[in-house]
Design a protein around this motif. Structure first.
Motif, short mmCIF file in Angstrom:
data_model
loop_
_atom_site.label_atom_id
_atom_site.label_comp_id
_atom_site.label_asym_id
_atom_site.label_seq_id
_atom_site.Cartn_x
_atom_site.Cartn_y
_atom_site.Cartn_z
N ASP A 137 -69.04 94.94 -15.45
CA ASP A 137 -69.28 95.14 -14.03
C ASP A 137 -68.30 96.14 -13.41
O ASP A 137 -68.09 96.17 -12.21
CB ASP A 137 -69.20 93.81 -13.27
N PHE A 138 -67.66 96.93 -14.26
CA PHE A 138 -66.71 97.92 -13.73
C PHE A 138 -67.44 99.18 -13.26
O PHE A 138 -68.57 99.45 -13.68
CB PHE A 138 -65.67 98.30 -14.80
N SER A 139 -66.79 99.93 -12.39
CA SER A 139 -67.36 101.19 -11.88
C SER A 139 -66.45 102.34 -12.24
O SER A 139 -65.33 102.14 -12.75
CB SER A 139 -67.53 101.11 -10.36
N THR A 173 -61.58 100.41 -15.39
CA THR A 173 -60.74 99.32 -15.88
C THR A 173 -61.61 98.30 -16.60
O THR A 173 -62.64 97.87 -16.08
CB THR A 173 -60.00 98.64 -14.71
N PHE A 174 -61.18 97.92 -17.82
CA PHE A 174 -61.92 96.94 -18.61
C PHE A 174 -60.93 96.03 -19.31
O PHE A 174 -59.96 96.49 -19.93
CB PHE A 174 -62.81 97.66 -19.63
N TYR A 206 -58.44 102.87 -18.08
CA TYR A 206 -58.69 104.01 -18.96
C TYR A 206 -58.95 105.24 -18.09
O TYR A 206 -59.56 105.14 -17.02
CB TYR A 206 -59.93 103.76 -19.84
N LYS A 207 -58.48 106.39 -18.55
CA LYS A 207 -58.80 107.63 -17.84
C LYS A 207 -59.16 108.71 -18.85
O LYS A 207 -58.58 108.78 -19.94
CB LYS A 207 -57.65 108.07 -16.95
N PHE A 234 -65.69 99.08 -29.19
CA PHE A 234 -65.39 100.52 -29.22
C PHE A 234 -65.73 101.14 -27.86
O PHE A 234 -66.15 102.29 -27.76
CB PHE A 234 -66.19 101.21 -30.33
N LEU A 235 -65.57 100.30 -26.81
CA LEU A 235 -66.02 100.72 -25.48
C LEU A 235 -65.37 102.01 -25.02
O LEU A 235 -66.04 102.90 -24.48
CB LEU A 235 -65.76 99.60 -24.47
#
Length: 618
Positions: free
Chosen positions: A8-10, A31-32, A37-38, A101-102
């Motif tokens: 449910d992250f954007s 964010t997970f 992550y960037k 492996f998101l």
């Protein structure tokens, strides 16, 4: 993976540097599982040209063309990333083994160039066909509106694959699948043939882009597809798009019984008809976002890049357009605002304009019956609607092109204004020629033949009977029917309403105040003399009334509608050259007695006359 997982992250976008006055990298952030992550999206922007709230690069008249171009590339990249990001989340929901492996999946989606070409090709085998087709739409369809349409085609194709249980992969798509998709659309919801074919051919277009993409190399053969046949003739395909006549435009322009919203709709539509532009390009003209060029003869033209094709349009602003532009420059739009930066509001107002212009045209008396032909699936059907029901913003472009061609402007010059690269679209879509239009062009060309005995055009009122014996010196009188065959709109209007003199005076009126070689041309006395002649003519009974009446009785519905339009235009000219009101009403009553006007159109005509006179008094 035993714990619960929610995707449910954007996605958000941040700049690497915000203080230095130099282009800086844009990062995509998400964010997970508590970790941020960037990913470098592969594009840069000046910090001062970044809208943090809207998450886009700014496009502004205050920036250079190069800045705007660079920022449009950034925005296009961001839109593409957002679409792919959501599709990738859907992919992970169905392929749980890839969630571990998101980051790699998301990084590849956000910036494929961060990986080697080998890895890209390997990962493409794991991406769904519809995701790849969506990417092709984002990368290759320049117009935002068109891009949304193509993404809609992809959604419909995805529904088909799911309904049929076909694998959502490029390797599963072939000619048989595409033809079956066509039949699926037809069976599920028999619709207009054009709509159905657009959905299928839209998918084929995106597949062809995927075939050409060096990283994807879809290798799907699309050449052998058998499409459903549109059985309608070229004219039947055009029959629902009805261009307006100049008389009908004048009726709209002079319609005064309107509320504020209808007045705005009227002005926007009239500008479209006189400029020939799509509704998406009208805001540029009202905002003044164009280049002005002064020609050697003193005239001015404007030019700008059209939104859909990025071609250049060059226009002349007619006086009516200038007056409307100046008026809204002062007041702005309050009910149908197409100039706002909010795209959602613009779309709502475009829909509102289409609804409102129908109401305006109904009030202006554009209520003749229009017969048109549609093909639903494989069946051709004939339909009928009132003219005002068929009018929308696209009617304006059809009207402009058709009127320009009827007025003798070469198609090669018309496309300068419409920003077409050649005349194909004019011939296939926009130009509507009646039999009268085609016949007039043919006869005018034949009249240029010199020195031929057989191929010779005689004047209609001086036809020679080539079968007459030399001994016959007296011709038999013509029957009423044969006489009416030789009548045209022009001869009818001239013999019964003195149209040639009205047109002559109107032309003089347009040239009032013309200066040539230091001499001011003033036609007041000539116009006054013609006006007296018209008024006297309408007081006395005109000859040939019975023949004219029989001619009108034999007209088709469409031709009678055109004749009414010509009559309206004639009345407008009468008022302009100041023919007295009594004479104008005599013209209206005579048209009623001849059958040109019925009870409804008689009342409409009287309202139009009253409205024009009221506006003229103001």
């Amino acid at each position: 993976m035993s714990e619960q997982v929610f995707l449910d992250f954007s996605l958000n976008f941040n700049l690497r540097q915000t203080k230095k006055n130099m282009p800086t990298i844009i990062y995509a952030l998400f964010t997970f599982r508590g970790r941020q992550y960037k990913v470098n999206i592969g594009a840069k922007v000046y910090p001062t040209q970044w809208n943090k709230r809207k998450q886009i690069a700014t496009i502004s008249n205050g920036q250079t063309r190069l800045d705007n171009r660079n920022n449009e590339i950034v925005n296009k990249r961001i839109r593409s990333i957002l679409a792919v990001f959501e599709e990738k989340k859907s992919y992970l929901c169905e392929n749980l083994e890839r969630i571990d492996f998101l980051f790699e999946e998301m990084r590849q989606a956000i910036n494929p160039n961060l990986k080697t070409r080998y890895t890209i090709m390997k990962d493409n085998n794991q991406l769904s066909a519809t995701l790849i087709l969506s990417q092709m739409a984002e990368r290759n369809i320049p117009s935002e509106n068109s891009r949304k349409i193509y993404l809609g085609y992809v959604t419909a194709f995805k529904e088909y694959l799911e309904a049929k249980g076909i694998s959502n992969s490029l390797s599963a798509i072939n000619t048989d699948v595409l033809e079956d998709y066509q039949q699926f659309l037809l069976d599920r919801n028999p619709t207009k043939i054009k709509t159905l074919l657009n959905k299928v051919k839209g998918i084929v277009t995106l597949i062809n882009h995927a075939n050409k993409d060096k990283a994807i190399k879809a290798n799907i053969n699309t050449n052998g597809i058998t499409y459903l046949e549109d059985k309608r003739s070229k004219e039947q395909k055009k029959s629902k798009q009805v261009p307006l006549t100049e008389g009908q435009l004048l009726a709209i322009y002079n319609c005064t019984d309107l509320n504020a919203k209808e007045s705005e709709a009227k002005d926007l539509f009239i500008c479209q008809c006189l400029l020939g532009q799509r509704i998406s390009d009208l805001p540029k003209i009202f905002k003044g976002e164009y280049t002005i060029t002064k020609l050697e003869d003193g005239n001015e033209v404007i030019s700008f890049i059209v939104q859909k094709t990025t071609e250049q349009a060059t226009l002349h602003l007619f006086p009516v357009v200038k007056e409307i532009l100046e008026r809204y420059k002062q007041t702005g739009f309050k009910h149908i605002d197409l100039l706002t930066e909010d795209e959602r509001i613009v779309k709502k107002n475009e829909a509102k304009l289409n609804r409102t212009i129908k109401q305006v045209c109904e009030k202006a008396g554009l209520d003749s019956d229009i017969n048109y032909v549609e093909q639903i699936g494989g069946n051709i059907t004939k339909k009928r609607k009132k003219l005002f029901e068929l009018i929308h913003t696209q009617t304006a472009r059809h009207t402009f092109i058709t009127l320009m061609c009827r007025l003798g402007i070469p198609k090669e010059d018309v496309i300068i204004a419409t920003a077409h690269t050649d005349t194909t679209m004019i011939d296939d879509v926009y130009l509507h020629e009646t039999v009268n239009d085609k016949g007039t062009r043919l006869v005018n060309s034949l009249k240029r033949i010199k020195g031929s005995t057989l191929f010779k055009i005689e004047e209609a009122n001086n036809m020679v009977d080539t079968t007459m014996n030399e001994e016959e010196t007296v011709k038999k009188p013509n029957s009423t029917a044969s006489v009416t065959d030789n009548i045209t709109f022009d001869t009818l209007l001239d013999t019964q309403f003195l149209a040639s003199q009205i047109n002559k005076a109107s032309d003089m009126f347009e040239r009032m105040g013309y200066v040539k070689n230091g001499k001011l041309y003033d036609y007041n006395s000539e116009i006054s003399g013609i006006v007296k002649e018209i008024e006297a003519y309408m007081q006395s009974p005109a000859s040939g009334l019975e023949v004219a009446h029989k001619y009108v009785e034999r007209l088709s519905v469409g031709n009678l509608s055109n004749l009414r339009d010509e009559l309206k235009l004639l009345i407008v000219k009468c008022i302009k050259i100041e023919v007295n009101v009594e004479t104008v009403m005599q013209i209206v009553d005579k048209a009623f007695k001849m059958g040109i006007l019925d009870n409804n159109s008689l009342n409409d005509m009287k309202e139009i006359v009253a409205g024009i006179l009221k506006a003229k008094d103001k």
